[in-house]
Design an enzyme around this catalytic site. Sequence first.
Site, mmCIF file in Angstrom:
data_model
loop_
_atom_site.group_PDB
_atom_site.id
_atom_site.type_symbol
_atom_site.label_atom_id
_atom_site.label_comp_id
_atom_site.label_asym_id
_atom_site.label_seq_id
_atom_site.Cartn_x
_atom_site.Cartn_y
_atom_site.Cartn_z
ATOM 1 N N GLY A 1 -38.185 -8.675 18.576
ATOM 2 C CA GLY A 1 -38.630 -7.858 17.441
ATOM 3 C C GLY A 1 -40.010 -8.279 16.960
ATOM 4 C CG ASN B 1 -34.722 -9.430 8.234
ATOM 5 O OD1 ASN B 1 -34.708 -9.411 9.452
ATOM 6 N ND2 ASN B 1 -33.617 -9.464 7.506
ATOM 7 N N GLY C 1 -33.905 -1.318 20.138
ATOM 8 C CA GLY C 1 -32.752 -1.740 19.348
ATOM 9 C C GLY C 1 -32.075 -2.967 19.913
ATOM 10 N NE ARG D 1 -37.284 -5.798 7.925
ATOM 11 C CZ ARG D 1 -35.968 -5.830 8.093
ATOM 12 N NH1 ARG D 1 -35.164 -5.774 7.036
ATOM 13 N NH2 ARG D 1 -35.437 -5.918 9.287
ATOM 14 C CE1 TYR E 1 -28.557 -9.156 16.882
ATOM 15 C CE2 TYR E 1 -28.154 -9.189 14.521
ATOM 16 C CZ TYR E 1 -28.000 -8.590 15.760
ATOM 17 O OH TYR E 1 -27.306 -7.434 15.867
#
Length: 454
Positions: free
Chosen positions: A11, A222, A75, A15, A98
Amino acid sequence: MTAAAIILAAGLGTRMRSSRPKVMHPLGGRPMIRHLLAAVEARFGRVVVVVGPQMPDLEAAVAPHGVAVQRERLGTAHAALQAVPLLDGHDGDVAVLYGDNPLVSAATLGRLLAARAEAELVLLGMRPTDPGRYGRVVTRADGMVERIVEWADATEAERAIGLCNAGVVCAAAADMARWLAAVRPDNAKGEYYLTDVIALARAEGKRVRAVEAPEAELRGINSRAELAAAEATLQARLRAAAMDAGVTMMAPETVFLSHDTRFGPDVTLEPHVVFGPGVSIEDGAVIRAFSHLEGCVVRRDAVIGPYARLRPGTVVEPGAHVGNFVELKATTLGAGAKANHLAYLGDATIGAGANIGAGTITCNYDGVNKHRTEIGEGAFIGSDTALVAPVKVGARALVGAGSVITSNVPDDALAIARGRQAVFAGRGFKGKGPARPDERSDGAERTAAAKEQN
Ligand code: UD1
Ligand code: CA
């Protein structure tokens, strides 16, 4: 059978508003991905990390583990699928984690693997004080999990559920590969959601269980604010471990540790001390307030600070003192030696019992290369001495204050290298200021005398 882990780290971390991959942001002085890897390596025999294109620093940070590149970020299920070919032939369990959940403990991962005995699919869940935008875990009356609904797709009633998805799932490798391939992007974001594997498992009649762990371990990172919250959690853990190991801290909340800071028993840390990576403090040493240390060793009973800075490659031997506004870099300060005030000691070896006066500077850099300074045992360096390296000062040598030392000083010698003081009577300052004694009594007479002289 050893289990395999797939860690998702492709990712962009939008943010975070950062040019570096999210999982490379540091926590306790090392990239968050390295924290996660430390816990994962304790429980999983094989690890594959899914990275994005052009993330060379991240690839280097996860070595020697396998890397799969996710070219398009479609995704979390799509990301996990990229790792499946690298696990070809693995027929044990596989967990997907993650990279932005770095504080999960090896103990919790152990409970996750153990719970596989009772369910074909196991996930980690938590009950955060503020469930925010986490995916919600929908359970049945018997506690089994039915599905996960992403916040963006959830109804009001579903958003009211307290049990949240922490983002770790575990199943047999063959099941996981089949479910990942079956995920479709039909949701609010048009992404392939890893969380959809739960509904796919349920559709096959499989049992799905949630293993709960504290939010402090499972919180996702995040944003910068969440990074700071995770840092606070980690610091609290590190401080508690240091105190358990026999360290006294007067104000633990003001001391910042690195993941690898090592302490012997009976170390005292005054308030506001910061440790960068690679610091070891031995028994009985005292680190006084407002000091900053990285890459250094402080041996037993040494005293550092207040307001000291120890940079990489520094060794402070037993009982030595480093005082206020003293900086050491790649320097060994011998046993019992003292550098108590205002000094820069770089690339130096200083013998036992030496005394380094206030304002001493090693001139170690000539603009191109660094050079070493050697100071022998018991030497006394007078205040405000510049030691122009490479240079050696012998054992028990004495250097006069204000010297600029450019050549070696033998053992037991006295060296003075400064302009000799000259004194000129009556040639003092004649500007404004309090009147001199001769001006006070008779101003007129003095003016006349001055005119005569002209
Ligand atoms: C995810 C979960 C959510 C859970 C939360 C826990 C999904 C769809 N949602 O949401 O249920 O409550 O984590 O923290 O899984 N990644 C890739 N490739 C991609 C997309 C993401 O590698 O294409 C990686 C990211 O780098 C990150 C991880 O997957 O490390 C999670 O992605 P993120 O976008 O942060 O998911 P959340 O919205 O937090
Ligand atoms: Ca996340």
